[in-house]
Design an enzyme around this catalytic site. Structure first.
Site, PDB file in Angstrom:
ATOM      1  N   CYS A 119       0.817  -1.230   0.000  1.00 13.92           N
ATOM      2  CA  CYS A 119       0.000   0.000   0.000  1.00 13.92           C
ATOM      3  C   CYS A 119       0.843   1.270   0.000  1.00 13.92           C
ATOM      4  O   CYS A 119       0.348   2.330  -0.376  1.00 13.92           O
ATOM      5  CB  CYS A 119      -0.952  -0.008   1.183  1.00 13.92           C
ATOM      6  N   HIS A 252      -3.283   7.290   2.503  1.00 13.44           N
ATOM      7  CA  HIS A 252      -3.699   6.005   1.935  1.00 13.44           C
ATOM      8  C   HIS A 252      -5.156   5.768   2.318  1.00 13.44           C
ATOM      9  O   HIS A 252      -5.539   5.932   3.475  1.00 13.44           O
ATOM     10  CB  HIS A 252      -2.793   4.902   2.489  1.00 13.44           C
ATOM     11  N   ASN A 282     -10.142   0.213  -0.547  1.00 12.51           N
ATOM     12  CA  ASN A 282      -8.682   0.254  -0.440  1.00 12.51           C
ATOM     13  C   ASN A 282      -8.084  -0.335  -1.717  1.00 12.51           C
ATOM     14  O   ASN A 282      -8.219  -1.534  -1.970  1.00 12.51           O
ATOM     15  CB  ASN A 282      -8.263  -0.549   0.798  1.00 12.51           C
TER      16      ASN A 282
HETATM   17  O1  UT7 Z   1      -4.037  -1.210   3.300  1.00 11.05           O
HETATM   18  C1  UT7 Z   1      -3.250  -1.687   4.322  1.00 11.05           C
HETATM   19  C2  UT7 Z   1      -3.625  -1.134   5.572  1.00 11.05           C
HETATM   20  N1  UT7 Z   1      -4.777  -1.822   6.099  1.00 11.05           N
HETATM   21  C3  UT7 Z   1      -5.506  -1.226   7.007  1.00 11.05           C
HETATM   22  O2  UT7 Z   1      -5.263  -0.089   7.292  1.00 11.05           O
HETATM   23  C4  UT7 Z   1      -6.600  -1.994   7.715  1.00 11.05           C
HETATM   24  C5  UT7 Z   1      -6.550  -1.661   9.184  1.00 11.05           C
HETATM   25  N2  UT7 Z   1      -7.602  -2.256   9.939  1.00 11.05           N
HETATM   26  C6  UT7 Z   1      -8.911  -1.881   9.837  1.00 11.05           C
HETATM   27  O3  UT7 Z   1      -9.231  -1.036   9.020  1.00 11.05           O
HETATM   28  C7  UT7 Z   1      -9.914  -2.464  10.779  1.00 11.05           C
HETATM   29  O4  UT7 Z   1      -9.232  -3.171  11.791  1.00 11.05           O
HETATM   30  C8  UT7 Z   1     -10.930  -3.407  10.087  1.00 11.05           C
HETATM   31  C9  UT7 Z   1     -11.871  -2.588   9.219  1.00 11.05           C
HETATM   32  C10 UT7 Z   1     -10.219  -4.425   9.248  1.00 11.05           C
HETATM   33  C11 UT7 Z   1     -11.775  -4.119  11.148  1.00 11.05           C
HETATM   34  O5  UT7 Z   1     -12.415  -3.159  11.976  1.00 11.05           O
HETATM   35  P1  UT7 Z   1     -12.355  -3.314  13.562  1.00 11.05           P
HETATM   36  O6  UT7 Z   1     -13.134  -2.212  14.122  1.00 11.05           O
HETATM   37  O7  UT7 Z   1     -10.914  -3.439  13.955  1.00 11.05           O
HETATM   38  O8  UT7 Z   1     -13.142  -4.664  13.781  1.00 11.05           O
HETATM   39  P2  UT7 Z   1     -12.660  -5.984  14.542  1.00 11.05           P
HETATM   40  O9  UT7 Z   1     -11.624  -6.695  13.763  1.00 11.05           O
HETATM   41  O10 UT7 Z   1     -12.366  -5.607  15.955  1.00 11.05           O
HETATM   42  O11 UT7 Z   1     -13.981  -6.844  14.531  1.00 11.05           O
HETATM   43  C12 UT7 Z   1     -15.134  -6.441  15.281  1.00 11.05           C
HETATM   44  C13 UT7 Z   1     -16.234  -7.437  15.034  1.00 11.05           C
HETATM   45  C14 UT7 Z   1     -15.809  -8.888  15.208  1.00 11.05           C
HETATM   46  O12 UT7 Z   1     -16.883  -9.592  15.801  1.00 11.05           O
HETATM   47  P3  UT7 Z   1     -16.861  -9.909  17.387  1.00 11.05           P
HETATM   48  O13 UT7 Z   1     -15.620 -10.717  17.595  1.00 11.05           O
HETATM   49  O14 UT7 Z   1     -16.809  -8.560  18.064  1.00 11.05           O
HETATM   50  O15 UT7 Z   1     -18.127 -10.638  17.572  1.00 11.05           O
HETATM   51  C15 UT7 Z   1     -15.630  -9.377  13.787  1.00 11.05           C
HETATM   52  O16 UT7 Z   1     -15.840 -10.764  13.636  1.00 11.05           O
HETATM   53  O17 UT7 Z   1     -16.702  -7.314  13.682  1.00 11.05           O
HETATM   54  C16 UT7 Z   1     -16.748  -8.628  13.084  1.00 11.05           C
HETATM   55  N3  UT7 Z   1     -16.534  -8.451  11.653  1.00 11.05           N
HETATM   56  C17 UT7 Z   1     -17.530  -8.240  10.780  1.00 11.05           C
HETATM   57  N4  UT7 Z   1     -18.867  -8.149  10.945  1.00 11.05           N
HETATM   58  C18 UT7 Z   1     -19.611  -7.902   9.846  1.00 11.05           C
HETATM   59  C19 UT7 Z   1     -15.351  -8.463  10.987  1.00 11.05           C
HETATM   60  N5  UT7 Z   1     -15.576  -8.238   9.667  1.00 11.05           N
HETATM   61  C20 UT7 Z   1     -16.919  -8.093   9.531  1.00 11.05           C
HETATM   62  C21 UT7 Z   1     -17.747  -7.840   8.424  1.00 11.05           C
HETATM   63  N6  UT7 Z   1     -19.079  -7.756   8.643  1.00 11.05           N
HETATM   64  N7  UT7 Z   1     -17.271  -7.661   7.190  1.00 11.05           N
END
Ligand code: UT7
Length: 325
Positions: A119, A252, A282
């Site tokens: 990225c 980004h 992204n």
């Molecule tokens: O390009 C390279 C750089 N990449 C990035 O910058 C990505 C950085 N990370 C992020 O943007 C975020 O961490 C994500 C968008 C990937 C995830 O967001 P988050 O607020 O960190 O969510 P999380 O991983 O803490 O997940 C929260 C909940 C989980 O459920 P439980 O365990 O709380 O029950 C996940 O299983 O959201 C659930 N979840 C989803 N639910 C519905 C994860 N993906 C999804 C989804 N739809 N697509």
């Protein structure tokens, strides 16, 4: 007389197939993968992304973006003396996508190579092109970020497949007596390879290991906010500027929450942050030049304004470029 580089034109290209969250949620639901428009918008800011058609490669997207940038710069492809493509989704293992693009531009002869910094690829490529121009080894460079990340997605993994899209962005960078690019700052930390990677490789006629994108989103999120701030502060300090001097910040486009947090830390008002993540998702190395071109064509980014570009991603690799447009 000092020699600098400056952007003479920008261009971009999105493949026509636009996938809204509603469409993606429906398609994933049919595969037994549950997600929602609300979750995607709230956690990432993404509302839609573009996916390339089968048979369309990074070089095809790059060609369209490059032609737009060359036209904006008023420069013929034949006059280029350097082509750098930032991509992690090359058309082939080799030759480089830059060489394939050069062939499609019908501009043989100049140096052409790829930069692979995921990225942050475009920030790395722009920094290399700037250094080569300042050193006198190039005068007219085409710098492209082009990706077909949809090919790397595991559509059974809702934590990653809703985040990414395809596209390309390009700039023509030319030698100049006045800057242009004011400061660059690049870093990497290979101890974090595992938190964002496509671990597979090609060997003996087959794919060895896992060929799909794997990410520990929370680990990436935490690291991203800190390193983006460090890189941004480094370029501002090198140029004797502060966040308050910045006219436009183009981070980004991975997650609106990361972008807003990066702006807040630098005291850049949110109105000065260029946002395309809502419409593009992204697009990895393509995201910064796509956003830059969108802002230029919208009339937002204007000549002589101070623009801060920054990116972070797999590697872990990150960096920033400060420029006078
Ligand atoms: O390009 C390279 C750089 N990449 C990035 O910058 C990505 C950085 N990370 C992020 O943007 C975020 O961490 C994500 C968008 C990937 C995830 O967001 P988050 O607020 O960190 O969510 P999380 O991983 O803490 O997940 C929260 C909940 C989980 O459920 P439980 O365990 O709380 O029950 C996940 O299983 O959201 C659930 N979840 C989803 N639910 C519905 C994860 N993906 C999804 C989804 N739809 N697509």
């Amino acid at each position: 007389m000092s020699r600098y580089s400056r952007i003479a034109g920008t261009g971009s290209y999105l493949p026509p197939r636009r996938i809204t969250n509603a469409q993606l949620v429906k398609d994933l639901g049919e595969r037994g993968v549950q997600t929602s428009d609300d979750w995607i918008v709230e956690r990432t800011g993404i509302k839609a992304r573009h996916f390339a058609e089968d048979g369309s490669f990074s070089s095809d997207l790059a060609l369209n973006a490059a032609q737009n940038a060359l036209q904006a710069a008023g420069i013929a492809a034949a006059d280029l003396d350097l082509i750098i493509v930032a991509t992690s989704t090359p058309d082939m293992v080799f030759p480089s996508t830059a060489c394939i693009l050069q062939g499609k531009l019908n501009a043989p002869g100049c140096a052409a190579f790829d930069v692979q910094a995921v990225c942050s690829g475009f920030i790395y490529a722009l920094t290399v092109a700037d250094a080569m121009i300042r050193a006198g080894s190039a005068s007219k460079a085409l710098v492209v970020g082009a990706e077909v990340f949809s090919r790397l997605l595991d559509f059974q993994d809702r934590t990653t497949c809703v985040l990414f899209g395809d596209g390309a962005g390009a700039v023509v960078l030319i030698a100049s007596e006045t800057p242009g690019i004011l400061a660059c700052d690049l870093h990497a930390d290979g101890s974090h390879t595992g938190i964002l990677c496509v671990p597979g490789h090609v060997s003996g006629g087959g794919i060895m290991g896992d060929p799909l994108l794997r990410m520990d989103g929370q680990a990436v999120f935490k690291l991203a906010v800190g390193v983006l701030d460090e890189a941004a502060r480094a370029v501002l300090s090198k140029a004797g500027k502060t966040g308050e001097d910045v006219d436009w910040m183009i981070p980004h486009q991975a997650n609106i929450r990361i972008m807003q947090s990066a702006a807040r830390k630098l005291k850049v008002p949110v109105e000065k942050v260029v946002v395309t993540v809502d419409q593009h998702g992204n697009t990895s190395a393509a995201s910064v030049p796509l956003a830059l071109d969108a802002a230029v064509r919208a009339g937002s980014v204007k000549k002589d304004q101070l623009v801060l570009l920054e990116a972070v991603g797999g590697g872990f690799a990150w960096g920033a470029v400060l420029l006078k447009f």
